[in-house]
Write a protein that holds these residues in place. Structure first.
Motif, PDB file in Angstrom:
ATOM      1  N   PRO A 343       7.423  23.076  -4.364  1.00  0.00           N
ATOM      2  CA  PRO A 343       8.401  24.025  -3.816  1.00  0.00           C
ATOM      3  C   PRO A 343       7.897  24.627  -2.510  1.00  0.00           C
ATOM      4  CG  PRO A 343       8.063  24.404  -6.160  1.00  0.00           C
ATOM      5  CD  PRO A 343       7.015  23.416  -5.732  1.00  0.00           C
ATOM      6  N   PRO A 344       8.649  24.496  -1.432  1.00  0.00           N
ATOM      7  CA  PRO A 344       8.218  25.084  -0.171  1.00  0.00           C
ATOM      8  C   PRO A 344       8.309  26.604  -0.219  1.00  0.00           C
ATOM      9  CG  PRO A 344      10.396  24.143   0.057  1.00  0.00           C
ATOM     10  CD  PRO A 344       9.916  23.791  -1.313  1.00  0.00           C
ATOM     11  N   GLY A 345       7.800  27.234   0.822  1.00  0.00           N
ATOM     12  CA  GLY A 345       7.780  28.687   0.863  1.00  0.00           C
ATOM     13  C   GLY A 345       9.079  29.285   1.349  1.00  0.00           C
ATOM     14  N   GLU A 346       8.963  30.428   1.977  1.00  0.00           N
ATOM     15  CA  GLU A 346      10.131  31.191   2.379  1.00  0.00           C
ATOM     16  C   GLU A 346      10.951  30.516   3.465  1.00  0.00           C
ATOM     17  OE1 GLU A 346       8.829  35.035   3.500  1.00  0.00           O
ATOM     18  OE2 GLU A 346       8.159  35.610   1.484  1.00  0.00           O
ATOM     19  N   GLU A 347      10.384  29.490   4.137  1.00  0.00           N
ATOM     20  CA  GLU A 347      11.098  28.867   5.247  1.00  0.00           C
ATOM     21  C   GLU A 347      12.415  28.216   4.808  1.00  0.00           C
ATOM     22  OE1 GLU A 347       8.083  28.038   4.230  1.00  0.00           O
ATOM     23  OE2 GLU A 347       7.773  25.867   4.132  1.00  0.00           O
ATOM     24  N   VAL A 348      12.503  27.821   3.532  1.00  0.00           N
ATOM     25  CA  VAL A 348      13.731  27.182   3.048  1.00  0.00           C
ATOM     26  C   VAL A 348      14.811  28.216   2.746  1.00  0.00           C
ATOM     27  CG1 VAL A 348      14.713  25.836   1.165  1.00  0.00           C
ATOM     28  CG2 VAL A 348      12.541  25.161   2.168  1.00  0.00           C
ATOM     29  N   GLY A 349      14.414  29.382   2.288  1.00  0.00           N
ATOM     30  CA  GLY A 349      15.389  30.408   1.957  1.00  0.00           C
ATOM     31  C   GLY A 349      16.109  30.089   0.654  1.00  0.00           C
ATOM     32  N   ASP A 350      17.235  30.762   0.426  1.00  0.00           N
ATOM     33  CA  ASP A 350      17.960  30.592  -0.832  1.00  0.00           C
ATOM     34  C   ASP A 350      19.197  29.713  -0.690  1.00  0.00           C
ATOM     35  OD1 ASP A 350      19.533  32.237   0.645  1.00  0.00           O
ATOM     36  OD2 ASP A 350      19.478  33.937  -0.751  1.00  0.00           O
ATOM     37  N   ARG A 351      19.332  29.027   0.430  1.00  0.00           N
ATOM     38  CA  ARG A 351      20.508  28.182   0.653  1.00  0.00           C
ATOM     39  C   ARG A 351      20.467  26.921  -0.187  1.00  0.00           C
ATOM     40  NH1 ARG A 351      21.192  24.270   5.535  1.00  0.00           N
ATOM     41  NH2 ARG A 351      23.290  23.474   5.237  1.00  0.00           N
ATOM     42  N   PHE A 352      19.267  26.428  -0.486  1.00  0.00           N
ATOM     43  CA  PHE A 352      19.126  25.124  -1.121  1.00  0.00           C
ATOM     44  C   PHE A 352      19.134  25.235  -2.648  1.00  0.00           C
ATOM     45  CE2 PHE A 352      17.839  24.214   3.125  1.00  0.00           C
ATOM     46  CZ  PHE A 352      18.092  22.866   3.317  1.00  0.00           C
ATOM     47  N   GLN A 353      19.930  24.348  -3.261  1.00  0.00           N
ATOM     48  CA  GLN A 353      19.894  24.210  -4.709  1.00  0.00           C
ATOM     49  C   GLN A 353      18.700  23.328  -5.065  1.00  0.00           C
ATOM     50  OE1 GLN A 353      22.839  21.622  -6.528  1.00  0.00           O
ATOM     51  NE2 GLN A 353      23.063  23.030  -8.249  1.00  0.00           N
ATOM     52  N   ARG A 354      17.833  23.803  -5.920  1.00  0.00           N
ATOM     53  CA  ARG A 354      16.586  23.107  -6.238  1.00  0.00           C
ATOM     54  C   ARG A 354      16.783  22.237  -7.483  1.00  0.00           C
ATOM     55  NH1 ARG A 354      11.681  26.677  -3.902  1.00  0.00           N
ATOM     56  NH2 ARG A 354      12.869  27.646  -2.221  1.00  0.00           N
ATOM     57  N   ILE A 355      16.398  20.959  -7.341  1.00  0.00           N
ATOM     58  CA  ILE A 355      16.570  19.983  -8.416  1.00  0.00           C
ATOM     59  C   ILE A 355      15.214  19.340  -8.678  1.00  0.00           C
ATOM     60  CG2 ILE A 355      17.731  17.868  -9.154  1.00  0.00           C
ATOM     61  CD1 ILE A 355      19.944  18.581  -7.088  1.00  0.00           C
ATOM     62  N   GLU A 356      14.710  19.419  -9.874  1.00  0.00           N
ATOM     63  CA  GLU A 356      13.437  18.794 -10.208  1.00  0.00           C
ATOM     64  C   GLU A 356      13.684  17.508 -10.987  1.00  0.00           C
ATOM     65  OE1 GLU A 356      10.299  21.179 -11.724  1.00  0.00           O
ATOM     66  OE2 GLU A 356      10.967  23.005 -10.682  1.00  0.00           O
ATOM     67  N   ILE A 357      12.955  16.478 -10.595  1.00  0.00           N
ATOM     68  CA  ILE A 357      13.078  15.203 -11.301  1.00  0.00           C
ATOM     69  C   ILE A 357      11.694  14.768 -11.761  1.00  0.00           C
ATOM     70  CG2 ILE A 357      15.124  14.449 -10.027  1.00  0.00           C
ATOM     71  CD1 ILE A 357      13.317  12.603  -8.403  1.00  0.00           C
ATOM     72  N   ALA A 358      11.654  13.985 -12.796  1.00  0.00           N
ATOM     73  CA  ALA A 358      10.415  13.414 -13.294  1.00  0.00           C
ATOM     74  C   ALA A 358      10.690  11.991 -13.708  1.00  0.00           C
ATOM     75  CB  ALA A 358       9.879  14.214 -14.484  1.00  0.00           C
ATOM     76  N   GLU A 359       9.685  11.145 -13.561  1.00  0.00           N
ATOM     77  CA  GLU A 359       9.859   9.731 -13.895  1.00  0.00           C
ATOM     78  C   GLU A 359      10.136   9.545 -15.371  1.00  0.00           C
ATOM     79  OE1 GLU A 359       7.562   5.471 -13.127  1.00  0.00           O
ATOM     80  OE2 GLU A 359       6.600   7.376 -12.664  1.00  0.00           O
TER      81      GLU A 359
END
Length: 359
Positions: A343-359
């Motif tokens: 997860p990046p820091g504050e530079e991304v802000g809250d605009r992006f919906q975060r999706i985690e994937i795993a193999e």
């Protein structure tokens, strides 16, 4: 998609305007963006052969997506099997040609490994331009296909000579068949670069805070300032024909065509010097990101709709300041998909919906 590379099956909801896919290295986040590009250009954006993306133990891959083209939902599917080859479908209809898929769902793709490939190899820089123009202009793709067929035939002719004295009239016919589409390709490339260069330079200024100026050259010359400065296609055809006839002995010895759009140089510069020689890794990445932003704006102007931005592992090797500026450049786009190993820091802000994937 089911299956594709390391995924037996994967279904993602990417309908948010800005998505951030998070996964550890080696878990397949780059494969997700590659699969989206497959639906856009009909082949791997990473240059892989179709059979190389087929998962082990299977004989096929299958990628499907639904997207909103601004008027209605469209369904696109890319299927490949070792037995049947590759087929593309639009709204359930089997397309007669894979090239019919290109320009329907436009994407702009960036990956960190592109930096060294593009800056080191002229063929990769030409590929950048050809993929862009094939998405923007179906007639360009058709002309490029005609040129490549004529190039293959002319190379076969040169190999058949095998020391035999050529007939000048026959040689000129082969040259003319190459020069006609070749002149049109050079003209369209220059027109595109004229349009893109100011946007490219502005984007790079955003990254560099005005400390150095970036530029683009084509065939070792700076890109013209306006379309009016570009010679007409007929003159470019004549120029290419003259190049093809300039040193026949050298071509006959080589057994292939030594000049033409397939060998033309496209280069990036920093402060007027070759970027691949003098640029730092951060500068080179900023150059390629600036080019990608210019690609996106060009496609938007050509089609009236924005392409999907696919930015793979985009924050690596960028400091926080440049990362923030990159995010600011994406704010005007309707669909942006980023990937990151953490997860990046504050530079991304809250605009992006975060999706985690795993193999």
């Amino acid at each position: 998609m089911e299956p594709y590379r390391n995924f037996p099956r994967l279904k993602l909801d990417l309908d948010h305007e800005a998505c951030l896919i998070i996964a550890d290295n080696g878990q397949g986040k780059s494969n997700v963006l590659e699969s989206i590009s497959y639906l856009s250009i009909g082949k791997s954006i990473r240059g892989a052969r179709d059979q190389e993306v087929v998962p082990h133990g299977t004989g096929h891959f299958d990628i499907q997506s639904v997207w909103d083209d601004g008027c209605r939902d469209r369904q696109v599917r890319m299927f490949y099997s070792t037995a049947e080859g590759k087929r593309a479908f639009l709204d359930g209809v089997d397309l007669p040609r894979l090239s019919d898929l290109v320009s329907l769902l436009c994407t702009v793709h960036f990956a960190p490994e592109d930096v060294s490939l593009v800056l080191q190899f002229a063929s990769q820089r030409r590929r950048l331009l050809d993929i862009l123009l094939s998405q923007a202009c179906p007639e360009y793709l058709q002309g490029l296909q005609r040129y490549n067929r004529a190039l293959t035939q002319r190379n076969h002719y040169l190999r058949r000579l095998a020391g035999r004295r050529p007939d000048p009239a026959e040689r000129r016919v082969w040259g003319e068949q190459l020069a006609v589409p070749g002149g049109a390709i050079r003209r369209r490339r220059l027109e595109t670069l004229v349009q893109m260069t100011p946007v490219f330079m502005r984007c790079y200024q955003t990254f560099s805070t005005g400390q150095e100026q970036a530029g683009i050259s084509y065939r070792s010359e700076p890109v013209p300032l306006s379309v009016e400065e570009i010679p007409p296609a007929e003159l470019l055809e004549q120029g290419l024909l003259a190049e093809l006839e300039a040193d026949p002995f050298r071509e006959e010895q080589a057994g292939h065509t030594l000049c033409g759009p397939h060998r033309d140089s496209l280069s990036f510069t920093l402060a007027g010097s070759p970027a691949d020689t003098y640029g730092s890794q951060g500068q080179l990445k900023s150059l390629l990101l600036s080019w990608k932003m210019a690609e996106a704006r060009f496609l938007e102007e050509r089609s009236g709709s924005q392409p999907v931005l696919l930015l793979d592992d985009v924050f690596s090797e960028l400091d926080e300041t440049r990362s923030r500026r990159l995010v600011s450049l994406t704010e005007d786009f309707e669909q942006v998909i980023l990937t990151a190993a953490r997860p990046p820091g504050e530079e991304v802000g809250d605009r992006f919906q975060r999706i985690e994937i795993a193999e």
